[in-house]
Design an enzyme around this catalytic site. Sequence first.
Site, short mmCIF file in Angstrom:
data_model
loop_
_atom_site.label_atom_id
_atom_site.label_comp_id
_atom_site.label_asym_id
_atom_site.label_seq_id
_atom_site.Cartn_x
_atom_site.Cartn_y
_atom_site.Cartn_z
N TYR A 144 36.68 -24.39 56.67
CA TYR A 144 36.17 -25.74 56.82
C TYR A 144 37.12 -26.63 57.61
O TYR A 144 36.68 -27.47 58.38
CB TYR A 144 35.92 -26.37 55.44
CG TYR A 144 34.59 -26.04 54.84
CD1 TYR A 144 34.23 -24.72 54.57
CD2 TYR A 144 33.68 -27.04 54.52
CE1 TYR A 144 33.00 -24.43 54.01
CE2 TYR A 144 32.45 -26.75 53.95
CZ TYR A 144 32.11 -25.45 53.69
OH TYR A 144 30.90 -25.16 53.15
N LYS A 194 37.64 -11.02 49.80
CA LYS A 194 37.20 -9.96 50.72
C LYS A 194 38.46 -9.25 51.20
O LYS A 194 38.73 -9.16 52.40
CB LYS A 194 36.39 -10.60 51.87
CG LYS A 194 35.66 -9.61 52.76
CD LYS A 194 34.50 -8.89 52.08
CE LYS A 194 33.91 -7.85 53.01
NZ LYS A 194 32.92 -6.99 52.32
N ASP A 226 30.76 -9.76 48.53
CA ASP A 226 29.41 -9.20 48.68
C ASP A 226 28.90 -8.67 47.34
O ASP A 226 27.75 -8.88 46.95
CB ASP A 226 29.36 -8.14 49.79
CG ASP A 226 30.48 -7.11 49.69
OD1 ASP A 226 31.43 -7.31 48.91
OD2 ASP A 226 30.40 -6.09 50.41
N ASP A 250 31.10 -21.97 48.66
CA ASP A 250 29.92 -22.72 49.11
C ASP A 250 28.67 -21.86 48.93
O ASP A 250 27.66 -22.30 48.37
CB ASP A 250 30.08 -23.11 50.58
CG ASP A 250 28.87 -23.84 51.12
OD1 ASP A 250 28.36 -24.73 50.40
OD2 ASP A 250 28.42 -23.52 52.23
N ASP A 254 25.58 -22.03 45.60
CA ASP A 254 24.14 -22.25 45.79
C ASP A 254 23.35 -21.15 45.07
O ASP A 254 22.34 -21.42 44.42
CB ASP A 254 23.77 -22.24 47.28
CG ASP A 254 23.53 -23.63 47.83
OD1 ASP A 254 24.17 -24.58 47.33
OD2 ASP A 254 22.71 -23.78 48.76
C1 IPM Z 1 28.41 -28.36 49.23
C2 IPM Z 1 27.68 -28.68 50.52
C3 IPM Z 1 28.71 -29.14 51.56
C4 IPM Z 1 29.67 -27.99 51.79
C5 IPM Z 1 28.12 -29.63 52.89
C6 IPM Z 1 27.10 -30.72 52.67
C7 IPM Z 1 29.18 -30.09 53.86
O1 IPM Z 1 26.95 -27.58 50.96
O2 IPM Z 1 29.03 -29.28 48.66
O3 IPM Z 1 28.33 -27.22 48.78
O4 IPM Z 1 29.42 -27.12 52.65
O5 IPM Z 1 30.69 -27.91 51.11
MG MG Z 2 26.96 -25.93 49.61
#
Ligand code: IPM
Ligand code: MG
Length: 365
Positions: A144, A194, A226, A250, A254
Amino acid sequence: MNTYKIAVLAGDGIGPEVMEQALRVLDAVEKKHGFRTERTACFVGGAGIDNCGKALPAETLAACEAADAILFGSVGGPKWDTLPPDERPERGALLPLRKHFSLYANLRPGICLPELVHASPIKPSLIPGGFDILCVRELTGGMYFGEPKFYGERDGETIALDTLVYKKSEVERIARVAFEAARGRRRKLCSVDKANVLTSSVMWREVMNAMAPEYPDVELTHMYVDNAAMQLVRNPQQFDVIVTENTFGDILTDEMAIVCGSLGMLPSASLCQGSESFFGLYEPSGGSAPDIAGQGIANPIAQILSMGMLLRYTCKETAAADDVDRAVRNVIAAGYRTGDLATGAEGEIRVGTAGMGDAIIAAID
Ligand code: IPM
Ligand code: MG
């Protein structure tokens, strides 16, 4: 009486309406537990762009600097999607806040309550009784922010370049947060990397192993990313605390969020260790949900639990934080459901955003 300063950044989409409920619940816990908060409301995200010309206006940053913690709603929406990536609400507000305040430790709980097992896309038979995972994501390092970044011509070719770099000290500080978190839970820590391919992961794994002897009560395991992505949908119950680097975190969070059932249930904390407690930014894991904004139907629980995490990590008001978590569990057990959680099952009480807030406040008193 203890007083805490909170910068309130409600943002866009459902942010303002779920924030309203979180602040009402905060009023109730303050009264019950005998502390005070001073709140400063500021523009951020699309609201920042519209009102002040920037996703993170200078006056918002100044209010955050003056505060003990930031309670964040959500940012973004179709209106601002045509802006250049760096100016969009998500990247233009969140990433600078993370970097500015060195919010290196991102705590994302992934809890699937027993009553909400049916809401998970995983077969109920694979997750009897639900599960409770905490992902500790490193938030200010890796690709990042790694330098150099480059997009242009080199040797007659167009190339684009990101850099995945970690300092040992950065891995050590996130390792410590993760080991400590595991100590407060079921004492199992799974470090995700990894290391079969990436040099940064080789160091990551060495740092985790080197710290393990300081935490003989915590069982440390390692998993390739993975495999971890696969195990999260195959058997999430095997995990207690997961610790991982920024980009892996990240993606995995999700995935973890959706296997929990609804994004509307999941809070998060982005922390920087201070001398006595954490400075932090607390926000729901879900987004601004522009499709349902302004209708009074969004689930406010993620925002309310984020406020609870603020009380736990920044204010050290543990009893009040426990109370918030307990109240949420109780209303779910009692059958209160916003649209994202409802199945039409018998005994369900359908409520909107404010109705859920009312039920949680009643459970606090
Ligand atoms: C998260 C989001 C952010 C990230 C984005 C919006 C920059 O996806 O907080 O997980 O990638 O960290
Ligand atoms: Mg995210």
